[in-house]
Write an enzyme that holds these catalytic residues in place. Structure first.
Site: not given
Length: 341
Positions: A238, A251, A253
């Site tokens: 990412d 990352d 989420k």
């Protein structure tokens, strides 16, 4: 004395008169004995003959009692048959990879190359090929417990929403995650306009990560592919940027439930360290990363939970990732052997 004995004989011989021993009297200081009344059985006066047929019918009825065998049959019907596997070997129980490979690359510098332009983040496209992705490795090596809970959640959602409703639900969740990542890329990219950033603020997920974005700077890569040249796996990370002054693989989420602890993120730490290891051994990246960050955002806009992973924690998860990668390689090898020519 004799006179007294004669009187007693006369009394005994007289009719209607008898002498009986006096009953024994027991005195007690316990209040429980004094105040306790004799319990009366409420079923003592029930006409047992009248209800004898009913009692016999109840006692003679044999329903489908739950037994271990019937429970296994019910679970097999709902969740499929139980997959039996062999006991793990000693090195697997110890959690030590057979083929150890370092997470960090001693030949790379921790700081980015001064010749590269930090204002332009790397965005390398992912090349689909025979090399497995990080996501595929993790999906194919899920534990039996993870598979059980995932399948049970799926069955419950289908019972609640139906097959079509569940398909629509998963499609919407995927779309929301995609839009969330696109909005973050627009915000973190130097090419993003103020208008686009203001529009993205309307999203609950973006509002959720505002306090985290304040600590993010020096973006090095966005939605960029990585490949571990030695271990042979690829992935699409990412973001790589500084978080509170430390270069991290970030990352993003989304979640419907709060995940305040890193253990609540399941395999996400393994995914992050897999990207960290790949960057450190990918020639396309001139720098080295030693930390990771998992940010869990919420649709209602409540503050996201950032989970920072320092070098020591990354090393611990790296060993687990290597085990999963070895397990995947072993499974793929066995499947190729079983395939007919």
């Amino acid at each position: 004395m004799k006179a007294f004995q004669n009187i007693c004989r006369q009394l005994r011989s007289s009719k209607g008169f008898s002498i009986e021993p006096a009953p024994h009297v027991v005195f007690s200081t316990s209040s429980s004995l004094c105040g306790r009344k004799k319990k009366v059985n409420p079923y003592g006066e029930v006409d047992q003959e009248k209800y004898s047929d009913l009692v016999k019918s109840v006692l003679s009825f044999r329903g489908q009692a739950q037994t271990p065998e019937s429970l296994f049959e019910e679970d097999a019907l709902l969740y499929g048959p139980v997959s039996k596997c062999k006991a793990p070997k000693q090195d697997e129980e110890a959690g030590v990879p057979r083929n150890w490979f370092p997470l960090f690359n001693p030949e790379k510098s921790i700081k980015p190359n001064v010749t590269s332009d930090p204002a332009i983040p790397l965005k390398i496209p992912l090349q689909r090929g025979m090399i497995p992705s990080v996501t595929r490795v993790l999906q194919q090596t899920m534990t039996a417990e993870q598979i059980f809970y995932l399948e049970r959640w799926k069955q419950r959602m289908i019972l609640e929403l139906g097959e079509d409703g569940f398909a629509e639900y998963t499609s919407n969740m995927f779309l929301q995650g995609k839009q969330f990542h696109e909005a973050l890329e627009s915000i973190l990219s130097p090419q993003g306009t103020l208008k686009n950033r203001d529009e993205n603020l309307e999203s609950g997920y973006i509002q959720s990560v505002q306090h985290v974005l304040k600590d993010v700077s020096g973006v090095r890569a966005l939605e960029s592919a990585v490949q571990h040249e030695a271990l042979k796996y690829v992935g699409l990370l990412d973001c790589v940027a500084d978080y509170q002054g430390k270069l991290c693989v970030i990352d993003w989420k989304t979640s419907e439930k709060p995940k305040p602890f890193i253990r609540n993120t399941f395999d996400n730490p393994l995914q992050v360290v897999a990207y960290v290891g790949a960057i450190n051994h990918d020639a396309n990246y001139s720098f080295q990363v030693r930390c990771g960050l998992i940010v869990v955002a919420y649709k209602d806009g409540s503050p996201a939970h950032p989970h920072f992973m320092d070098a020591e924690l990354c090393s611990q998860y790296w060993a687990k990732w290597l085990l999963r990668l070895e397990e995947y390689t072993k499974k793929e090898k066995n499947q190729n052997i079983q395939k007919p020519d």
